[in-house]
Scaffold this motif. Structure first.
Motif, PDB file in Angstrom:
ATOM      1  N   GLU A 198     -21.670   4.564   3.457  1.00  0.00           N
ATOM      2  CA  GLU A 198     -22.252   3.493   2.640  1.00  0.00           C
ATOM      3  C   GLU A 198     -22.621   3.988   1.249  1.00  0.00           C
ATOM      4  N   HIS A 199     -23.124   5.216   1.176  1.00  0.00           N
ATOM      5  CA  HIS A 199     -23.493   5.744  -0.134  1.00  0.00           C
ATOM      6  C   HIS A 199     -22.256   6.155  -0.943  1.00  0.00           C
ATOM      7  N   PHE A 200     -21.232   6.663  -0.265  1.00  0.00           N
ATOM      8  CA  PHE A 200     -19.990   6.990  -0.969  1.00  0.00           C
ATOM      9  C   PHE A 200     -19.394   5.742  -1.615  1.00  0.00           C
ATOM     10  N   LEU A 201     -19.481   4.602  -0.919  1.00  0.00           N
ATOM     11  CA  LEU A 201     -18.910   3.366  -1.442  1.00  0.00           C
ATOM     12  C   LEU A 201     -19.581   2.943  -2.748  1.00  0.00           C
ATOM     13  N   ILE A 202     -20.840   3.294  -2.896  1.00  0.00           N
ATOM     14  CA  ILE A 202     -21.556   2.971  -4.128  1.00  0.00           C
ATOM     15  C   ILE A 202     -21.342   4.050  -5.187  1.00  0.00           C
ATOM     16  N   GLU A 203     -21.338   5.305  -4.752  1.00  0.00           N
ATOM     17  CA  GLU A 203     -21.245   6.430  -5.687  1.00  0.00           C
ATOM     18  C   GLU A 203     -19.829   6.638  -6.206  1.00  0.00           C
ATOM     19  N   MET A 204     -18.833   6.502  -5.325  1.00  0.00           N
ATOM     20  CA  MET A 204     -17.452   6.793  -5.712  1.00  0.00           C
ATOM     21  C   MET A 204     -16.499   5.925  -4.890  1.00  0.00           C
ATOM     22  N   PRO A 205     -16.491   4.613  -5.138  1.00  0.00           N
ATOM     23  CA  PRO A 205     -15.636   3.707  -4.365  1.00  0.00           C
ATOM     24  C   PRO A 205     -14.160   4.048  -4.542  1.00  0.00           C
ATOM     25  N   GLY A 206     -13.413   3.860  -3.461  1.00  0.00           N
ATOM     26  CA  GLY A 206     -11.986   4.150  -3.524  1.00  0.00           C
ATOM     27  C   GLY A 206     -11.295   3.762  -2.232  1.00  0.00           C
ATOM     28  N   ARG A 207      -9.969   3.838  -2.246  1.00  0.00           N
ATOM     29  CA  ARG A 207      -9.197   3.448  -1.077  1.00  0.00           C
ATOM     30  C   ARG A 207      -9.432   4.385   0.109  1.00  0.00           C
ATOM     31  N   GLU A 208      -9.953   5.573  -0.178  1.00  0.00           N
ATOM     32  CA  GLU A 208     -10.193   6.530   0.903  1.00  0.00           C
ATOM     33  C   GLU A 208     -11.281   6.051   1.860  1.00  0.00           C
TER      34      GLU A 208
END
Length: 260
Positions: A198-208
């Motif tokens: 959830e935090h990655f989606l905010i910090e560095m969103p991407g197809r991964e």
């Protein structure tokens, strides 16, 4: 209660537990010392700790529990040593904090060239955990079934004394609480992975993010294999979590005047 601190001191002065294949504890004198100390410390705290030898399945169960009882994040050596002492029962399980954000903090604090590596690490960890759940559940099922045979045989064994009965009961409790602990820690790992995602989606969103979400969902699905093994309140019964408060039923006052 002086035994535990005296035994704990030399263990903390040593290195972390020596690892064998797949991160399991290696069959070394140091690891045997840690496990023996854990049994003594658990017994001193009143935690079930039987002196009976482990069956083959019980030994495998403890080996397979290793990954789930050690932290998912790569902590400092001292904290990793404390985690291993907790796994070995030298320290009580409830001293550890859940620290749900710790895994995310560990991944994001490391130097990395591309966000892809962070998502990939999360995916790899979640999938690796998910693949290890079925074999753990299988051996846990065999151990719990054997414990049932053990308990059913007690009334028919006339040569056993109270000490034998107590050791058998403690081994059954040991096994059940270990399974309950792994089930609890697996749920906490899922929470840590989902927090990181959830935090990655905010910090560095991407197809991964899509493969990472699938990996966490894979682990969540596999975790369900642990549910039928024990009752839902097993972790509380084993002292791994706070027991929920039972609210007393409200007292309904009887009417002073009754109509007939």
């Amino acid at each position: 209660m002086l035994l535990a601190p005296l035994l704990l001191a030399p263990l903390l002065l040593g290195a972390c537990s020596q690892e064998g294949d797949f991160g399991r504890p290696a069959p070394s004198a140091w690891n045997r010392l840690i496990d023996t100390t854990g049994t003594l410390a658990a017994r001193e705290r009143g935690t079930p700790a039987s002196v009976y030898p482990l069956t083959d399945d019980e030994a495998v169960l403890r080996d397979r529990a290793w990954r789930f009882l050690m932290p998912a994040d790569s902590r400092a050596a001292f904290e990793d040593a404390l985690a291993n002492l907790t796994r070995a029962r030298v320290l009580p399980p409830r001293w550890r904090r859940d620290a749900i954000p710790a895994y995310h903090g560990d991944l994001i604090s490391e130097a990395f060239r591309s966000p892809y590596s962070r998502y990939r690490r999360l995916s790899d960890d979640a999938v690796a955990d998910g693949r290890l759940v079925p074999p753990f559940a299988a051996v846990a099922g065999r151990v719990l079934e054997a414990d049932g045979v053990r308990l059913r045989a007690l009334p028919f064994s006339k040569s056993l004394d109270d000490w034998d009965v107590r050791q058998a009961a403690m081994r059954v409790a040991e096994n059940r609480c270990l399974v309950a602990w792994v089930r609890l820690e697996t749920s906490l790992r899922i929470a840590r992975y989902r927090y990181a995602l959830e935090h990655f989606l905010i910090e560095m969103p991407g197809r991964e993010a899509a493969p990472a979400e699938q990996a966490v969902a894979f682990l969540e699905g596999r975790r369900g294999l642990l549910d039928p093994l024990l009752p839902p309140d097993a972790a509380a019964r084993c002292g791994l979590v706070e027991a929920p408060e039972v609210l007393a039923a409200p007292i309904v006052a009887k009417p002073v005047v009754t109509k007939y």
